[in-house]
Design a protein around this motif. Structure first.
Motif, PDB file in Angstrom:
ATOM      1  N   GLU A  36      76.132 -27.440   9.808  1.00  0.00           N
ATOM      2  CA  GLU A  36      76.094 -27.347  11.248  1.00  0.00           C
ATOM      3  C   GLU A  36      76.459 -25.858  11.989  1.00  0.00           C
ATOM      4  N   THR A  37      76.801 -24.879  11.048  1.00  0.00           N
ATOM      5  CA  THR A  37      77.211 -23.642  11.752  1.00  0.00           C
ATOM      6  C   THR A  37      75.900 -23.190  12.532  1.00  0.00           C
ATOM      7  N   GLU A  38      76.154 -22.739  13.564  1.00  0.00           N
ATOM      8  CA  GLU A  38      75.199 -22.127  14.415  1.00  0.00           C
ATOM      9  C   GLU A  38      75.053 -20.785  14.043  1.00  0.00           C
ATOM     10  N   LEU A  39      73.820 -20.096  13.689  1.00  0.00           N
ATOM     11  CA  LEU A  39      73.618 -18.603  13.418  1.00  0.00           C
ATOM     12  C   LEU A  39      72.581 -18.103  14.540  1.00  0.00           C
ATOM     13  N   ARG A  40      72.765 -16.810  14.815  1.00  0.00           N
ATOM     14  CA  ARG A  40      71.907 -15.994  15.385  1.00  0.00           C
ATOM     15  C   ARG A  40      71.462 -14.951  14.613  1.00  0.00           C
ATOM     16  N   LEU A  41      70.249 -14.724  14.748  1.00  0.00           N
ATOM     17  CA  LEU A  41      69.385 -13.450  13.748  1.00  0.00           C
ATOM     18  C   LEU A  41      69.134 -12.348  14.883  1.00  0.00           C
ATOM     19  N   GLU A  42      69.853 -11.244  14.556  1.00  0.00           N
ATOM     20  CA  GLU A  42      69.587 -10.104  15.283  1.00  0.00           C
ATOM     21  C   GLU A  42      69.219  -8.777  14.428  1.00  0.00           C
ATOM     22  N   GLN A  43      68.357  -7.971  14.994  1.00  0.00           N
ATOM     23  CA  GLN A  43      67.775  -6.801  14.315  1.00  0.00           C
ATOM     24  C   GLN A  43      69.174  -5.901  14.097  1.00  0.00           C
ATOM     25  N   SER A  44      69.161  -5.135  13.193  1.00  0.00           N
ATOM     26  CA  SER A  44      70.301  -4.159  12.728  1.00  0.00           C
ATOM     27  C   SER A  44      69.948  -2.785  12.764  1.00  0.00           C
ATOM     28  N   SER A  45      70.836  -2.009  13.196  1.00  0.00           N
ATOM     29  CA  SER A  45      70.608  -0.567  13.025  1.00  0.00           C
ATOM     30  C   SER A  45      71.250  -0.146  11.748  1.00  0.00           C
ATOM     31  N   ASP A  46      71.884  -0.820  11.014  1.00  0.00           N
ATOM     32  CA  ASP A  46      72.176  -0.400   9.643  1.00  0.00           C
ATOM     33  C   ASP A  46      71.326   0.191   8.564  1.00  0.00           C
ATOM     34  N   PRO A  47      71.447   1.063   8.134  1.00  0.00           N
ATOM     35  CA  PRO A  47      70.250   1.740   7.274  1.00  0.00           C
ATOM     36  C   PRO A  47      70.011   0.973   6.052  1.00  0.00           C
ATOM     37  N   MET A  48      70.707   0.102   5.670  1.00  0.00           N
ATOM     38  CA  MET A  48      70.526  -0.872   4.563  1.00  0.00           C
ATOM     39  C   MET A  48      70.135  -2.191   4.826  1.00  0.00           C
ATOM     40  N   SER A  49      70.229  -2.670   5.774  1.00  0.00           N
ATOM     41  CA  SER A  49      69.878  -4.157   6.197  1.00  0.00           C
ATOM     42  C   SER A  49      69.272  -4.147   7.878  1.00  0.00           C
ATOM     43  N   SER A  50      67.993  -4.854   7.608  1.00  0.00           N
ATOM     44  CA  SER A  50      66.994  -4.989   8.702  1.00  0.00           C
ATOM     45  C   SER A  50      67.572  -5.831   9.775  1.00  0.00           C
ATOM     46  N   HIS A  51      68.322  -6.879   9.294  1.00  0.00           N
ATOM     47  CA  HIS A  51      69.203  -7.819  10.286  1.00  0.00           C
ATOM     48  C   HIS A  51      70.477  -8.168   9.998  1.00  0.00           C
ATOM     49  N   VAL A  52      71.065  -8.818  11.013  1.00  0.00           N
ATOM     50  CA  VAL A  52      72.418  -9.478  10.637  1.00  0.00           C
ATOM     51  C   VAL A  52      72.452 -10.827  10.987  1.00  0.00           C
ATOM     52  N   LEU A  53      73.071 -11.672  10.403  1.00  0.00           N
ATOM     53  CA  LEU A  53      73.311 -13.175  11.095  1.00  0.00           C
ATOM     54  C   LEU A  53      74.454 -12.992  11.423  1.00  0.00           C
ATOM     55  N   VAL A  54      74.689 -13.806  12.714  1.00  0.00           N
ATOM     56  CA  VAL A  54      75.976 -13.772  13.550  1.00  0.00           C
ATOM     57  C   VAL A  54      76.297 -15.204  13.468  1.00  0.00           C
ATOM     58  N   ASN A  55      77.403 -15.686  13.284  1.00  0.00           N
ATOM     59  CA  ASN A  55      78.157 -16.853  13.401  1.00  0.00           C
ATOM     60  C   ASN A  55      78.528 -16.937  14.952  1.00  0.00           C
ATOM     61  N   THR A  56      77.759 -17.935  15.696  1.00  0.00           N
ATOM     62  CA  THR A  56      77.914 -17.856  17.143  1.00  0.00           C
ATOM     63  C   THR A  56      79.554 -18.467  17.408  1.00  0.00           C
ATOM     64  N   ALA A  57      79.992 -19.098  16.551  1.00  0.00           N
ATOM     65  CA  ALA A  57      81.445 -19.785  16.867  1.00  0.00           C
ATOM     66  C   ALA A  57      82.522 -18.741  16.805  1.00  0.00           C
ATOM     67  N   ASP A  58      82.524 -17.757  15.658  1.00  0.00           N
ATOM     68  CA  ASP A  58      83.491 -16.679  15.436  1.00  0.00           C
ATOM     69  C   ASP A  58      82.952 -15.438  15.698  1.00  0.00           C
ATOM     70  N   GLN A  59      81.831 -15.192  15.984  1.00  0.00           N
ATOM     71  CA  GLN A  59      81.105 -13.970  15.983  1.00  0.00           C
ATOM     72  C   GLN A  59      81.245 -12.852  14.707  1.00  0.00           C
ATOM     73  N   SER A  60      81.669 -13.677  13.601  1.00  0.00           N
ATOM     74  CA  SER A  60      81.371 -12.848  12.369  1.00  0.00           C
ATOM     75  C   SER A  60      79.987 -12.429  12.026  1.00  0.00           C
ATOM     76  N   ARG A  61      79.741 -11.364  11.298  1.00  0.00           N
ATOM     77  CA  ARG A  61      78.409 -10.902  11.031  1.00  0.00           C
ATOM     78  C   ARG A  61      78.436 -10.679   9.606  1.00  0.00           C
ATOM     79  N   VAL A  62      77.009 -11.055   9.127  1.00  0.00           N
ATOM     80  CA  VAL A  62      76.748 -10.763   7.877  1.00  0.00           C
ATOM     81  C   VAL A  62      75.407  -9.844   7.626  1.00  0.00           C
ATOM     82  N   ARG A  63      75.204  -8.885   6.931  1.00  0.00           N
ATOM     83  CA  ARG A  63      74.072  -7.967   6.816  1.00  0.00           C
ATOM     84  C   ARG A  63      73.069  -8.901   5.850  1.00  0.00           C
TER      85      ARG A  63
END
Length: 83
Positions: A36-63
Motif C-alpha cells: 500500500e506504499t504510495e510511490l511517485r516516479l520522477e526523472q533524475s539528474s543523477d548520472p547513475m540513475s534515470s529516475h527516482v522513486l519517492v515514498n510519498t509518506a516520508d519523501q524518502s527517495r531511491v535511485r
C-alpha cells in the motif's frame, strides 16, 4: 502508484506494470515498503540513475533504472565506497 510486486529485493514492479531496479546502496530504504506504499516516479539528474522513486509518506527517495538495464559497475562500486 502502488507496488504490485517486490519479490526480489532489488526489483520493484509498480501497479502500472513498470519494473525498476533499485540502486544497491538504496535497498535499506525499501525495507519498510508495503504493497500500500504510495510511490511517485520522477526523472533524475543523477548520472547513475534515470529516475527516482519517492515514498510519498516520508519523501524518502531511491535511485532506480529500468529493470532491463544494468548499473555501470565502476560507478556503483565508487558510489558504494563513498557511502
Amino acid at each position: 502508484m502502488k507496488i504490485r510486486t517486490h519479490a526480489e529485493s532489488h526489483v520493484v514492479e509498480l501497479d502500472d506494470g513498470s519494473q525498476w531496479q533499485i540502486f544497491p546502496g538504496d535497498l535499506a530504504t525499501t525495507l519498510s515498503w508495503k504493497p500500500e506504499t504510495e510511490l511517485r516516479l520522477e526523472q533524475s539528474s543523477d548520472p547513475m540513475s534515470s529516475h527516482v522513486l519517492v515514498n510519498t509518506a516520508d519523501q524518502s527517495r531511491v535511485r532506480v533504472i529500468a529493470a532491463e538495464e544494468t548499473w555501470p559497475d565502476g560507478e556503483v562500486k565508487n558510489a558504494l565506497k563513498g557511502g
